[in-house]
Design an enzyme around this catalytic site. Sequence first.
Site, PDB file in Angstrom:
ATOM      1  N   GLU A  34      16.095  14.626 -13.262  1.00 11.23           N
ATOM      2  CA  GLU A  34      16.514  14.448 -11.873  1.00 11.23           C
ATOM      3  C   GLU A  34      15.378  14.775 -10.901  1.00 11.23           C
ATOM      4  OE1 GLU A  34      19.371  14.022  -8.565  1.00 11.23           O
ATOM      5  OE2 GLU A  34      19.115  13.187 -10.578  1.00 11.23           O
TER       6      GLU A  34
ATOM      7  N   GLU B 274      29.326   8.076   2.185  1.00 12.00           N
ATOM      8  CA  GLU B 274      29.774   7.716   0.841  1.00 12.00           C
ATOM      9  C   GLU B 274      30.943   6.742   0.883  1.00 12.00           C
ATOM     10  OE1 GLU B 274      28.256   8.361  -1.792  1.00 12.00           O
ATOM     11  OE2 GLU B 274      27.050  10.159  -1.483  1.00 12.00           O
TER      12      GLU B 274
ATOM     13  N   GLU C 142      18.443   4.320  -9.764  1.00 13.92           N
ATOM     14  CA  GLU C 142      17.321   3.932  -8.905  1.00 13.92           C
ATOM     15  C   GLU C 142      16.124   3.364  -9.666  1.00 13.92           C
ATOM     16  OE1 GLU C 142      20.076   6.244  -6.613  1.00 13.92           O
ATOM     17  OE2 GLU C 142      19.067   6.763  -8.500  1.00 13.92           O
TER      18      GLU C 142
ATOM     19  N   ASP D 248      16.543   8.670   1.881  1.00 13.74           N
ATOM     20  CA  ASP D 248      16.150   7.439   1.197  1.00 13.74           C
ATOM     21  C   ASP D 248      16.666   6.138   1.794  1.00 13.74           C
ATOM     22  OD1 ASP D 248      18.680   8.304   0.465  1.00 13.74           O
ATOM     23  OD2 ASP D 248      18.307   8.300  -1.679  1.00 13.74           O
TER      24      ASP D 248
END
EC number: 3.2.1.-
Length: 596
Positions: A434, A181, A498, A318
Amino acid sequence: MIPKRRGRSLTTAVIILLVAYFFLFQIFFSPSPWLFNRRPKPVINPDTRKNTIHMADARTIYPIRSHIPLPKNPAPLPRIQHEFGPEAWFERRERTQRQKAVKREFLHAWDGYKNHAWLRDEVRPVSGKFEDSFSGWGATLVDSLDTLIIMDLDDEFHIALEALEQIDFTTTFSSEVNVFEIVIRYMGGLIAAHDLTHGKYPILLQKAEELGDMIYHAFDTKNHMPQVRWRWGRSAIGQVIEPKTNTNLAELGSFTLEFTRLTQLTNDPKYFDAVQRITDELDKNQMSTSLPGLWPVSVDALRLEFTGDEFSIGGCADSTYEYLPKEHILLGAQTDQYKKMYMRALDAIKDNLLFRAVTKDEDKKILFTSDLTIRKEKPHQIDHSSDHLKCFLGGTVGLAAKVFNRPEDLAIARGLTDGCIWAYDSMPTGIMPEKFEYTPCADMDDCPWDENLWYESVLQEPLQYHKHVREAQTLIAKEGVPPGMVSAKDPSYKLRPEALESMFYMYRITGDKSLQDSAWRMFQNIQKNTRTKYGHSAIDDVRDPVSKMDDRMESYWLAETLKYLYLIFSEPDLVSLDDYVLSTEAHPFKRTSGYI
């Protein structure tokens, strides 16, 4: 004559008073730059104190004797962007109005952060409080730097630039640093701002290198794999650290763009060397996993074992797949390694994870990917569920189809993108949940709407009696899902980007303006359901038009979601895909090669 002079004097006095009135009105009641572009005061976190140890003095325990060199001679790549033609005046007017609306929402959220959480990581958009989620270095500020540039918010950018002087990337009050992150939000934001301003502001690269030097110590392990949840204090005082035996794939394989670009900009080989070592391990093990071509969601970074049995391209995996074609682009096609790895992965996804969904919209091939658990003795377990994080894949497949000259893959890219658009449009709020389950088609090419098949998916058993239909209808009503969707496993919306990310790529690749209309629809619904006094909040349930807000606005809302929306409505040469490659946090890095 005197009365006339007196009249002229009176008229002049009235004019002067009116001018003064309007001048004062403008000062006190208009949105003047000196009122809104002011230097905010840092918000102090009273529960923390600066650490007394710093990474600047840390020693290296396992030094690298010979660095893997960075390729030096980039080659031209195929053109990615669509050849856009002239724009009619009414199209331009509509597009720019939409773009301005997005910019207003960005400024609303930015103003909430600036006034209530300046130099903290996030503002809480409902309460106006703050949150330090990512080491307390001002995540929203740094993550948003390139968005400020892209939106021509020069005054706000310079205010943020000045604040960078106060951030010390050699220490933090956090005992554990989430390396993934930190790299994608902070390092990515600094590098992109540097590239977009053509190196005009040295502090951007200086801070990126300062952060890079700190984070590099997380790779100081015996096998040079990073400790992704890094106990940085141990490194600072010279103690040994080890990579974790249960490391998320995404947290291991998603540093390539940021570290490669930092090496390109600084000529320091250590950053590229660090990520290339990870790539070589992924390459070596890719075809020997229990699902050849894909890596398990959890890997043993200590023993370098890839023996897990759960496979997905969603959360925790991902961006490792996303970065394969993007690193190929950033390296200027100087190696086929990343292309080869991407092709293997895509073939495995097509064969094992890709499904068409049963929907009433039979004219479109709505595609999603499933999750798969490999069983040695029992049949493999397939979980026909999709989540918002998986929505990146349409854009990635579309990008790779252009770069690797595979036009046949564009249909898959569009199907995956349309799947996420369908998931948005199908919900009562117009926002995708989600995570949800869907009904898979038995045949990818022939998939008529079948209500009984949908009911069977909901019940997870064949329809044998009339009561089963009633039971399925009762469950559907209780779950509140549209035809084709089986359940909302997680009905929240976390302001994620996304779906819009893939729409941005597919619009820039195909020029299809219907994608702009879909994006506008999404924007209006998101704005309506998430806007708060201090920004925009994640919501608990997209099935509920008056859903509870959870008082969270992560930095990617400004860095990604609103940026993608702005770029969808921009002129196509703004952050052209033929000039930049965008990171997983939507940070544009300047490409070193042109296009054919």
